[in-house]
Design a protein around this motif. Structure first.
Motif, PDB file in Angstrom:
ATOM      1  N   LEU A   1       0.704  -0.987  -0.040  1.00  0.00           N
ATOM      2  CA  LEU A   1      -0.059  -0.132   0.219  1.00  0.00           C
ATOM      3  C   LEU A   1       0.699   1.586   0.178  1.00  0.00           C
ATOM      4  O   LEU A   1       0.653   2.148  -0.552  1.00  0.00           O
ATOM      5  CB  LEU A   1      -0.939  -0.148   1.138  1.00  0.00           C
ATOM      6  N   MET A   2       1.659   1.439   0.860  1.00  0.00           N
ATOM      7  CA  MET A   2       2.885   2.945   0.780  1.00  0.00           C
ATOM      8  C   MET A   2       2.919   2.710  -0.148  1.00  0.00           C
ATOM      9  O   MET A   2       3.074   4.010  -0.811  1.00  0.00           O
ATOM     10  CB  MET A   2       3.906   2.915   2.311  1.00  0.00           C
ATOM     11  N   GLU A   3       3.358   2.010  -1.209  1.00  0.00           N
ATOM     12  CA  GLU A   3       3.924   1.741  -2.529  1.00  0.00           C
ATOM     13  C   GLU A   3       3.186   2.615  -3.842  1.00  0.00           C
ATOM     14  O   GLU A   3       3.522   3.119  -4.004  1.00  0.00           O
ATOM     15  CB  GLU A   3       5.380   0.958  -3.141  1.00  0.00           C
ATOM     16  N   SER A   4       1.874   2.169  -2.884  1.00  0.00           N
ATOM     17  CA  SER A   4       1.269   2.459  -4.206  1.00  0.00           C
ATOM     18  C   SER A   4       1.231   4.090  -4.477  1.00  0.00           C
ATOM     19  O   SER A   4       0.387   4.615  -4.963  1.00  0.00           O
ATOM     20  CB  SER A   4      -0.004   2.102  -4.165  1.00  0.00           C
ATOM     21  N   LEU A   5       1.383   4.912  -3.315  1.00  0.00           N
ATOM     22  CA  LEU A   5       1.008   6.583  -2.635  1.00  0.00           C
ATOM     23  C   LEU A   5       2.557   7.030  -2.785  1.00  0.00           C
ATOM     24  O   LEU A   5       2.562   8.556  -2.241  1.00  0.00           O
ATOM     25  CB  LEU A   5       0.767   6.318  -0.872  1.00  0.00           C
ATOM     26  N   GLY A   6       3.359   6.483  -3.448  1.00  0.00           N
ATOM     27  CA  GLY A   6       4.387   6.508  -3.171  1.00  0.00           C
ATOM     28  C   GLY A   6       5.719   6.812  -2.350  1.00  0.00           C
ATOM     29  O   GLY A   6       6.691   7.782  -2.346  1.00  0.00           O
ATOM     30  N   GLY A   7       5.217   6.801  -1.423  1.00  0.00           N
ATOM     31  CA  GLY A   7       6.221   5.422  -0.486  1.00  0.00           C
ATOM     32  C   GLY A   7       6.875   4.903  -0.254  1.00  0.00           C
ATOM     33  O   GLY A   7       7.736   3.762  -1.047  1.00  0.00           O
ATOM     34  N   PRO A   8       8.002   4.812   0.885  1.00  0.00           N
ATOM     35  CA  PRO A   8       8.733   4.484   0.827  1.00  0.00           C
ATOM     36  C   PRO A   8       8.076   2.045   0.791  1.00  0.00           C
ATOM     37  O   PRO A   8       6.708   2.928   1.775  1.00  0.00           O
ATOM     38  CB  PRO A   8       9.843   4.484   2.097  1.00  0.00           C
ATOM     39  N   PRO A   9       9.340   1.028   0.379  1.00  0.00           N
ATOM     40  CA  PRO A   9       8.541   0.097   0.643  1.00  0.00           C
ATOM     41  C   PRO A   9       7.949  -0.425   2.281  1.00  0.00           C
ATOM     42  O   PRO A   9       8.819  -0.143   2.736  1.00  0.00           O
ATOM     43  CB  PRO A   9       8.758  -1.012   0.132  1.00  0.00           C
ATOM     44  N   THR A  10       6.742  -0.895   2.953  1.00  0.00           N
ATOM     45  CA  THR A  10       6.284  -0.472   4.301  1.00  0.00           C
ATOM     46  C   THR A  10       5.697  -1.513   5.120  1.00  0.00           C
ATOM     47  O   THR A  10       4.696  -1.601   4.379  1.00  0.00           O
ATOM     48  CB  THR A  10       6.133   0.660   4.879  1.00  0.00           C
ATOM     49  N   PRO A  11       5.893  -2.762   5.471  1.00  0.00           N
ATOM     50  CA  PRO A  11       5.296  -4.051   6.118  1.00  0.00           C
ATOM     51  C   PRO A  11       3.858  -3.171   6.407  1.00  0.00           C
ATOM     52  O   PRO A  11       4.188  -2.353   7.532  1.00  0.00           O
ATOM     53  CB  PRO A  11       5.603  -5.161   5.839  1.00  0.00           C
ATOM     54  N   ALA A  12       2.939  -3.869   6.997  1.00  0.00           N
ATOM     55  CA  ALA A  12       1.896  -3.551   7.370  1.00  0.00           C
ATOM     56  C   ALA A  12       0.811  -4.202   7.386  1.00  0.00           C
ATOM     57  O   ALA A  12       0.691  -5.301   6.092  1.00  0.00           O
ATOM     58  CB  ALA A  12       1.222  -1.801   7.389  1.00  0.00           C
ATOM     59  N   VAL A  13       0.010  -4.525   8.882  1.00  0.00           N
ATOM     60  CA  VAL A  13      -0.658  -4.564   9.006  1.00  0.00           C
ATOM     61  C   VAL A  13      -2.164  -4.220   9.509  1.00  0.00           C
ATOM     62  O   VAL A  13      -1.550  -3.670  10.865  1.00  0.00           O
ATOM     63  CB  VAL A  13      -0.930  -6.273   9.210  1.00  0.00           C
ATOM     64  N   GLY A  14      -3.000  -4.660   9.404  1.00  0.00           N
ATOM     65  CA  GLY A  14      -4.226  -3.742  10.722  1.00  0.00           C
ATOM     66  C   GLY A  14      -5.802  -4.010   9.869  1.00  0.00           C
ATOM     67  O   GLY A  14      -5.714  -5.246   9.728  1.00  0.00           O
ATOM     68  N   TRP A  15      -6.724  -3.568  10.771  1.00  0.00           N
ATOM     69  CA  TRP A  15      -8.325  -4.224  11.100  1.00  0.00           C
ATOM     70  C   TRP A  15      -9.068  -3.693  11.317  1.00  0.00           C
ATOM     71  O   TRP A  15      -8.338  -2.417  11.394  1.00  0.00           O
ATOM     72  CB  TRP A  15      -8.997  -5.821  11.200  1.00  0.00           C
ATOM     73  N   ALA A  16     -10.352  -3.478  10.546  1.00  0.00           N
ATOM     74  CA  ALA A  16     -11.302  -2.415  10.968  1.00  0.00           C
ATOM     75  C   ALA A  16     -12.896  -2.896  11.814  1.00  0.00           C
ATOM     76  O   ALA A  16     -12.676  -4.692  11.024  1.00  0.00           O
ATOM     77  CB  ALA A  16     -11.600  -1.653   9.615  1.00  0.00           C
TER      78      ALA A  16
END
Ligand code: ATP
Ligand code: MG
Length: 408
Positions: free
Chosen positions: A292-307
């Motif tokens: 996700l971060m890369e699709s916004l032009g950010g650095p490769p950043t692994p992440a996990v979450g819930w809603a």
């Protein structure tokens, strides 16, 4: 000027009474649990530039293609009311340089907006709890989030009848191979799929698995499974997630066709589902979104979450018959108007001590007494022109008794 009464916007809710109490109970429980897991609170804007969502969630998703509330502001900029939290949080992570805090555990809650067909458990303004771990590549992060979700449901008293459905979408390579197999499989039955899925076929075939249309559902059971395409690395990752859950005593069920509606998921994907809410059975969903971060032009950043949908959780809390409203502790009965100032003083002392209080100061003396009784307080404190002069008490309340002893 029109004399017609304005109506609420379709799909919005005015929440009051037991529903509002259940809603608050959900939020308060979440706040307590997220602190146990040391998630930091963040507050996010309700709107963002449209591209924040279109670039990250994906143009072919339901959310972006047909559910967003987008508009031009007075400066001709395209803005969108947030349809989810994750994209905005990712944007904030990049724009604020929160990399320095990674791994960052954050939690928030609030309203989201999606142009959907309103029905029970589905609204155009709804509310979510949200928890994310950003900058953590290890399966341990997935485990921590899932254990937190599981504890939340238990503390809400709704864990019975809610099942954790768990899947892996693999890493990029596994996902691509699976995708190709799905395209082949669904292409053979293209004519029998829903119009939406025919369109999804080339662009985003995984999402056919997530379709709610019965014409698509019949083909989902026999569709190719991710397990046949998982790389050894992806298998190992998933194995660590499931063994972590087992160690924490979190029950889970493998759901090999589970995908999430949004494009950015990798590896772990999950939903907590119930059959007690009809078609709106998913109460909490999430997974890992390493791209996700890369699709916004950010650095490769692994992440996990819930809603989690607060309304859906609150409906289950209501079902479970939770005792929601707190009992009133002290009713201050002003027997005649010259006692009003003493009553106000007494009431403010009570509340400053942490005791809940209500004042009854209108109507005939008999009416006032009846009103006080009707509030079902633990104690009725009587005030007249000479000030406070006594109480009657029903039940035990040491705090209240200690306070009353301090009075002249
Ligand atoms: P669904 O399949 O029900 O449309 P979704 O996959 O679009 O859900 P997410 O984007 O994962 O949902 O949102 C997480 C949770 O938020 C859902 O599991 C649900 O509890 C809640 N939610 C999503 N959309 C709505 C809505 N329109 N009204 C109420 N709650 C919602
Ligand atoms: Mg949806």
């Amino acid at each position: 000027m029109s004399t017609k009464t304005p109506q609420a916007i379709r799909g919005t809710q005015d929440i009051f009474g037991v529903d509002a109490e259940a809603f608050a109970f959900v939020v308060e429980t979440f706040e307590r649990v997220r602190k146990l897991y040391r998630f930091r609170r963040i507050e996010m804007p309700v709107f963002e530039k449209t591209e924040v969502f279109s670039r990250s969630i994906g143009e072919t998703t339901d959310v972006v293609s047909k559910e967003m509330y987008s508009f031009l502001d007075r400066g001709d900029e395209s803005l969108t009311l947030r349809p989810e939290f994750t994209a905005g949080i990712a944007r904030a992570f990049i724009t604020n340089g929160w990399q320095q805090h990674a791994p960052l555990k954050v939690a928030t809650h609030g309203p989201l907006f999606r142009y959907e067909r309103p029905q029970k458990g589905r609204y155009r303004q709804f509310h979510q709890l949200d928890a994310e771990i950003i900058g953590a590549a290890e399966p341990q992060a997935d485990v921590e989030l899932l254990v937190m979700a599981d504890q939340l449901l238990k503390e809400l008293g709704i864990a019975d009848g809610v099942t954790l459905m768990l899947n892996t979408l693999g890493d990029g390579t596994s996902r691509e191979a699976w995708r190709a197999a799905l395209v082949d499989y669904f292409r053979a039955v293209k004519g029998e799929l829903s119009e939406d899925s025919q369109e999804r076929l080339e662009k985003n075939p995984l999402r056919i698995l997530d379709s709610k249309d019965p014409r698509d559902k019949v083909f989902v059971g026999d569709a190719p499974k991710i397990d046949d395409y998982l790389s050894a690395e992806a298998q190992d990752f998933f194995g660590k997630v499931t063994s972590g859950l087992d160690a924490a005593g979190v029950a889970w069920t493998r759901a090999p066709s589970l995908v999430r509606g949004l494009d950015y998921y990798r590896h772990t994907a999950f939903e907590f589902v119930t059959d007690r809410l009809g078609a709106q059975g998913t109460v909490l969903g999430g997974g890992r979104y390493d791209g996700l971060m890369e699709s916004l032009g950010g650095p490769p950043t692994p992440a996990v979450g819930w809603a989690a949908g607060i309304e859906r959780l609150a409906m289950l809390v209501g079902d479970a018959g939770c005792a929601i409203a707190d009992q009133l502790e002290a009713a201050v009965l002003v027997e005649n108007d010259s006692g009003l100032e003493s009553a106000i003083r007494l009431l403010s002392q009570l509340r400053a001590t942490g005791i809940s209080g209500e004042i009854i100061a209108s109507g005939s003396p008999k009416k006032r007494y009846d009103k006080a009784v009707k509030l079902n307080p633990q104690a009725i404190l009587r005030v007249n022109e000479t000030g406070y002069y006594g109480y009657s008490m029903d039940g035990n309340n040491d705090r209240l008794l200690a306070f009353l002893k301090t009075l002249p």
